[in-house]
Design a protein around this motif. Sequence first.
Motif, PDB file in Angstrom:
ATOM      1  N   GLY A 114     -31.145 -31.593   2.349  1.00  0.00           N
ATOM      2  CA  GLY A 114     -29.930 -32.074   1.711  1.00  0.00           C
ATOM      3  C   GLY A 114     -28.978 -30.924   1.494  1.00  0.00           C
ATOM      4  N   ILE A 115     -27.770 -31.238   1.029  1.00  0.00           N
ATOM      5  CA  ILE A 115     -26.723 -30.225   0.843  1.00  0.00           C
ATOM      6  C   ILE A 115     -26.216 -30.259  -0.595  1.00  0.00           C
ATOM      7  CG2 ILE A 115     -24.451 -29.427   1.587  1.00  0.00           C
ATOM      8  CD1 ILE A 115     -24.890 -30.921   4.223  1.00  0.00           C
ATOM      9  N   VAL A 116     -26.109 -29.082  -1.186  1.00  0.00           N
ATOM     10  CA  VAL A 116     -25.457 -28.914  -2.483  1.00  0.00           C
ATOM     11  C   VAL A 116     -24.273 -27.991  -2.248  1.00  0.00           C
ATOM     12  CG1 VAL A 116     -25.688 -28.170  -4.877  1.00  0.00           C
ATOM     13  CG2 VAL A 116     -27.659 -29.159  -3.683  1.00  0.00           C
ATOM     14  N   THR A 117     -23.074 -28.443  -2.578  1.00  0.00           N
ATOM     15  CA  THR A 117     -21.871 -27.673  -2.254  1.00  0.00           C
ATOM     16  C   THR A 117     -21.257 -27.036  -3.493  1.00  0.00           C
ATOM     17  OG1 THR A 117     -20.484 -29.661  -2.451  1.00  0.00           O
ATOM     18  CG2 THR A 117     -21.321 -29.113  -0.259  1.00  0.00           C
ATOM     19  N   VAL A 280     -22.267 -34.274 -12.236  1.00  0.00           N
ATOM     20  CA  VAL A 280     -22.646 -34.036 -10.844  1.00  0.00           C
ATOM     21  C   VAL A 280     -21.921 -35.036  -9.958  1.00  0.00           C
ATOM     22  CG1 VAL A 280     -24.552 -34.080  -9.185  1.00  0.00           C
ATOM     23  CG2 VAL A 280     -24.923 -33.148 -11.455  1.00  0.00           C
ATOM     24  N   ASN A 281     -21.459 -34.551  -8.820  1.00  0.00           N
ATOM     25  CA  ASN A 281     -20.812 -35.399  -7.822  1.00  0.00           C
ATOM     26  C   ASN A 281     -21.821 -35.698  -6.722  1.00  0.00           C
ATOM     27  OD1 ASN A 281     -19.211 -36.617  -5.905  1.00  0.00           O
ATOM     28  ND2 ASN A 281     -17.856 -34.874  -5.592  1.00  0.00           N
ATOM     29  N   PRO A 293     -21.453 -29.631  -8.103  1.00  0.00           N
ATOM     30  CA  PRO A 293     -21.045 -29.581  -9.511  1.00  0.00           C
ATOM     31  C   PRO A 293     -19.705 -30.277  -9.691  1.00  0.00           C
ATOM     32  CG  PRO A 293     -20.737 -27.442  -8.458  1.00  0.00           C
ATOM     33  CD  PRO A 293     -21.472 -28.300  -7.476  1.00  0.00           C
ATOM     34  N   ASP A 294     -19.452 -30.733 -10.889  1.00  0.00           N
ATOM     35  CA  ASP A 294     -18.226 -31.487 -11.168  1.00  0.00           C
ATOM     36  C   ASP A 294     -17.149 -30.575 -11.763  1.00  0.00           C
ATOM     37  OD1 ASP A 294     -16.476 -33.586 -11.461  1.00  0.00           O
ATOM     38  OD2 ASP A 294     -17.311 -34.251 -13.371  1.00  0.00           O
ATOM     39  N   ALA A 315     -26.790 -30.165 -10.255  1.00  0.00           N
ATOM     40  CA  ALA A 315     -26.567 -30.750  -8.924  1.00  0.00           C
ATOM     41  C   ALA A 315     -27.776 -30.519  -8.021  1.00  0.00           C
ATOM     42  CB  ALA A 315     -25.315 -30.152  -8.294  1.00  0.00           C
ATOM     43  N   ILE A 316     -28.376 -29.348  -8.124  1.00  0.00           N
ATOM     44  CA  ILE A 316     -29.586 -29.056  -7.343  1.00  0.00           C
ATOM     45  C   ILE A 316     -30.722 -29.983  -7.765  1.00  0.00           C
ATOM     46  CG2 ILE A 316     -31.362 -27.316  -6.883  1.00  0.00           C
ATOM     47  CD1 ILE A 316     -29.146 -25.173  -7.188  1.00  0.00           C
TER      48      ILE A 316
END
Length: 336
Positions: A114-117, A280-281, A293-294, A315-316
């Motif tokens: 998955g991706i966390v940006t 979190v988005n 993160p938001d 978010a992670i």
Amino acid sequence: MTQSAPLAITMGDASGIGPEIVAKALAPGSQRAVVFGSRVVMGEIVHRLGLDLTVRHVAGPEEARFEPRSIEVVETTQILELPPLGVVNAISGQASFDAIIAAISAAKAGTVSGIVTAPINKEAMGCAGIRYPGHTEILADYSGAKRVAMMLANDEIRTVLVTIHTSLRKAIYQADFDAQMAAIRLAHDGGKALGIAAPRIAVAGLNPHAGEGGLFGDEEIRIIRPAIEAARAEGIDASGPWPGDTVYMQARKGRFDVVVAQYHDQGLIPVKYLGLEKGVNITLGLPFVRTSPDHGTAFDIAGQGVADSTSLETAIAYARRLVAAQTKSQERERVV
């Protein structure tokens, strides 16, 4: 995707707080994640923060060893020195975009789970000639997803947007029947992905008091209510349209699991008011997990060592939760 694949964490805008919160989030060494970005930038930030970390280059996520006190970086852009902090510039804009595209490719190939940006700056990308209003649109285009939606979540409320990054005038016209149905369905799917067996979906009205029976506008009568009825016919527990100024109060009290908001600020203000560090988005509708993160790039505090990494860490955690749920679902499908 394999269960052992790590998460990809994109560096974000190199001139903002992205590299700093990524370094802080990974410093404890408990995260199974690989940074997509620049080892030069990450190395300089680690040095500035005085963190006892080693920045190591890896050709791909499969080479990562996840050793203690180590950050492993997949080089997605060539930056020879740290760009100016707190300043909009094309170098940082291009680098942030390159990291996202590389992470998407890795997610589609299954080398990351998955991706966390980390945060990007739209103006900086524009300086580099990249015309996207945000992460969501980039992810949709490069993943091949037909329809995506933003879910903003914290410990108290979850909201999904019918329209995203557009003017309020355009949002009114874009919030048509198809957009309503897509958002309601994705809200339902998103709630289930978070472990809610039968999500209760509240759909907010577009107009004050949800139109007051047509007195303040008829979009609720012509568009939103028929979409809710159609969603219910599909077995989705959707209700409304509810007045936008009170529906989130009801959600906080536990009456609803997810609120479908008609436009950007209607949905994001309640979430952000409860604390940026908690929000979190989540992008729904993608063929892979993506969270962020938001909050934004916070140029005003970049490089000062005071940026809070809590929202990124959250978010992670959400990404891991979603990946685990996705893996279990895929295992059940294989058994069937």
